[in-house]
Design a protein around this motif. Structure first.
Motif, PDB file in Angstrom:
ATOM      1  N   THR A  21       0.322   7.974  14.719  1.00 36.28           N
ATOM      2  CA  THR A  21       0.022   9.330  14.263  1.00 36.28           C
ATOM      3  C   THR A  21       0.060   9.441  12.743  1.00 36.28           C
ATOM      4  O   THR A  21      -0.567  10.327  12.172  1.00 36.28           O
ATOM      5  CB  THR A  21       0.990  10.363  14.884  1.00 36.28           C
ATOM      6  N   LYS A  22       0.813   8.567  12.090  1.00 37.04           N
ATOM      7  CA  LYS A  22       0.876   8.527  10.622  1.00 37.04           C
ATOM      8  C   LYS A  22       0.811   7.065  10.166  1.00 37.04           C
ATOM      9  O   LYS A  22       1.745   6.551   9.543  1.00 37.04           O
ATOM     10  CB  LYS A  22       2.177   9.170  10.127  1.00 37.04           C
ATOM     11  N   PRO A  23      -0.288   6.391  10.488  1.00 38.54           N
ATOM     12  CA  PRO A  23      -0.367   4.967  10.141  1.00 38.54           C
ATOM     13  C   PRO A  23      -0.409   4.750   8.628  1.00 38.54           C
ATOM     14  O   PRO A  23      -0.976   5.552   7.889  1.00 38.54           O
ATOM     15  CB  PRO A  23      -1.673   4.515  10.802  1.00 38.54           C
ATOM     16  N   ARG A  24       0.231   3.683   8.200  1.00 37.39           N
ATOM     17  CA  ARG A  24       0.253   3.319   6.784  1.00 37.39           C
ATOM     18  C   ARG A  24      -0.450   1.980   6.602  1.00 37.39           C
ATOM     19  O   ARG A  24      -0.375   1.117   7.458  1.00 37.39           O
ATOM     20  CB  ARG A  24       1.692   3.212   6.278  1.00 37.39           C
ATOM     21  N   GLU A  25      -1.087   1.854   5.466  1.00 34.52           N
ATOM     22  CA  GLU A  25      -1.729   0.593   5.095  1.00 34.52           C
ATOM     23  C   GLU A  25      -1.034   0.085   3.840  1.00 34.52           C
ATOM     24  O   GLU A  25      -0.846   0.835   2.883  1.00 34.52           O
ATOM     25  CB  GLU A  25      -3.214   0.826   4.829  1.00 34.52           C
ATOM     26  N   GLY A  70      -1.940 -14.558  -5.051  1.00 37.79           N
ATOM     27  CA  GLY A  70      -1.236 -14.229  -3.812  1.00 37.79           C
ATOM     28  C   GLY A  70      -1.706 -12.957  -3.144  1.00 37.79           C
ATOM     29  O   GLY A  70      -1.165 -12.557  -2.112  1.00 37.79           O
ATOM     30  N   LYS A  71      -2.729 -12.305  -3.695  1.00 37.82           N
ATOM     31  CA  LYS A  71      -3.173 -11.005  -3.179  1.00 37.82           C
ATOM     32  C   LYS A  71      -3.737 -11.123  -1.764  1.00 37.82           C
ATOM     33  O   LYS A  71      -4.636 -11.902  -1.498  1.00 37.82           O
ATOM     34  CB  LYS A  71      -4.231 -10.401  -4.094  1.00 37.82           C
ATOM     35  N   LEU A  72      -3.186 -10.299  -0.864  1.00 35.44           N
ATOM     36  CA  LEU A  72      -3.627 -10.224   0.525  1.00 35.44           C
ATOM     37  C   LEU A  72      -4.582  -9.056   0.707  1.00 35.44           C
ATOM     38  O   LEU A  72      -4.567  -8.104  -0.078  1.00 35.44           O
ATOM     39  CB  LEU A  72      -2.423 -10.001   1.452  1.00 35.44           C
ATOM     40  N   SER A  73      -5.360  -9.100   1.756  1.00 34.74           N
ATOM     41  CA  SER A  73      -6.166  -7.942   2.134  1.00 34.74           C
ATOM     42  C   SER A  73      -5.207  -6.856   2.628  1.00 34.74           C
ATOM     43  O   SER A  73      -4.153  -7.162   3.178  1.00 34.74           O
ATOM     44  CB  SER A  73      -7.120  -8.308   3.273  1.00 34.74           C
ATOM     45  N   PRO A  74      -5.560  -5.577   2.450  1.00 30.76           N
ATOM     46  CA  PRO A  74      -4.695  -4.504   2.961  1.00 30.76           C
ATOM     47  C   PRO A  74      -4.464  -4.678   4.469  1.00 30.76           C
ATOM     48  O   PRO A  74      -5.352  -5.140   5.185  1.00 30.76           O
ATOM     49  CB  PRO A  74      -5.501  -3.235   2.685  1.00 30.76           C
ATOM     50  N   PHE A  75      -3.270  -4.311   4.944  1.00 33.09           N
ATOM     51  CA  PHE A  75      -2.948  -4.489   6.360  1.00 33.09           C
ATOM     52  C   PHE A  75      -2.091  -3.347   6.869  1.00 33.09           C
ATOM     53  O   PHE A  75      -1.438  -2.648   6.113  1.00 33.09           O
ATOM     54  CB  PHE A  75      -2.249  -5.828   6.613  1.00 33.09           C
ATOM     55  N   GLN A  76      -2.139  -3.180   8.202  1.00 34.12           N
ATOM     56  CA  GLN A  76      -1.333  -2.184   8.901  1.00 34.12           C
ATOM     57  C   GLN A  76      -0.361  -2.906   9.819  1.00 34.12           C
ATOM     58  O   GLN A  76      -0.483  -4.111  10.041  1.00 34.12           O
ATOM     59  CB  GLN A  76      -2.232  -1.288   9.740  1.00 34.12           C
ATOM     60  N   LYS A 115      -0.876   3.417   1.429  1.00 36.60           N
ATOM     61  CA  LYS A 115      -1.533   4.706   1.643  1.00 36.60           C
ATOM     62  C   LYS A 115      -1.435   5.082   3.119  1.00 36.60           C
ATOM     63  O   LYS A 115      -1.330   4.225   3.989  1.00 36.60           O
ATOM     64  CB  LYS A 115      -2.980   4.690   1.160  1.00 36.60           C
ATOM     65  N   THR A 116      -1.461   6.378   3.372  1.00 34.78           N
ATOM     66  CA  THR A 116      -1.426   6.905   4.731  1.00 34.78           C
ATOM     67  C   THR A 116      -2.860   7.034   5.222  1.00 34.78           C
ATOM     68  O   THR A 116      -3.732   7.526   4.506  1.00 34.78           O
ATOM     69  CB  THR A 116      -0.716   8.270   4.764  1.00 34.78           C
ATOM     70  N   LEU A 117      -3.097   6.602   6.447  1.00 35.31           N
ATOM     71  CA  LEU A 117      -4.431   6.624   7.040  1.00 35.31           C
ATOM     72  C   LEU A 117      -4.553   7.740   8.067  1.00 35.31           C
ATOM     73  O   LEU A 117      -3.572   8.398   8.404  1.00 35.31           O
ATOM     74  CB  LEU A 117      -4.710   5.276   7.707  1.00 35.31           C
TER      75      LEU A 117
END
Length: 185
Positions: A21-25, A70-76, A115-117
């Motif tokens: 309901t309040k997923p974060r990335e 070391g940068k990763l792709s954004p993830f949940q 960020k909140t999705l």
């Protein structure tokens, strides 16, 4: 039996409702190392004030992210190994973790953003939940069988054979925490 019932899927959704309901990335970078000694050395270099990106380029065994500092792709949540996620989600922006052990090796994680999705409905999430629960059941089954059969894995020997993130499967790239390759657990 690794089959997952509809009731188990629904129970998981309800137990982790905030994640849906309040997923974060999360945006993060990491340094992947194959031994605790290497991880201690990398952490010591960071504590001496060397930039995270430099240490990642020079020491990380994750060939997909090392060149990018070391940068990763954004993830949940649910995209990467649990130990890695727990550490990353508990960091404040700009904060660097201690050493985090996962099935890929030893990580040092730096959280660079969050960020909140938009909310995810049960209908949209149920097949992803089912896949995750099946994978967890399978992992538990493998662990139980290894224990029952007395299977021991020599991690030092395995680390010497090939660095994590550098292995590839016949049908494509291997799965690793950068999100490149097959979907991570």
């Amino acid at each position: 039996d690794v089959a997952v019932t509809d009731a188990e899927v629904e129970q998981y959704y309800k137990a982790h409702e905030t994640d849906f309901t309040k997923p974060r990335e999360i945006q993060a970078s990491h340094i992947l190392l194959s031994s605790p000694q290497d991880a201690d050395q990398a952490l010591a270099r960071l504590k001496q004030g060397l930039p995270f990106e430099r240490v990642a380029r020079e020491m990380s065994k994750d060939s997909a992210t090392a060149d990018k500092g070391g940068k990763l792709s954004p993830f949940q949540k649910g995209a990467l190994p649990l130990e890695f996620e727990q550490a990353a989600f508990n960091l404040k922006n700009g904060e660097v973790s201690g050493i985090v052990k996962s099935s890929f090796g030893y990580h040092i994680i730096k959280k660079t953003g969050e960020k909140t999705l938009h909310p995810i409905s049960f209908e949209s999430a149920k097949e992803d939940i089912r896949t995750r629960l099946e994978r967890e059941k399978f992992d538990l089954w493998v662990t139980a069988k290894q224990s029952a059969l007395g299977v021991k894995i020599d991690e030092k020997l395995m680390a010497g054979l090939a660095a994590p993130g550098q292995l590839s499967e016949p049908n494509g790239p291997s799965q690793h925490p950068s999100g490149v390759g097959t979907p991570a657990p």
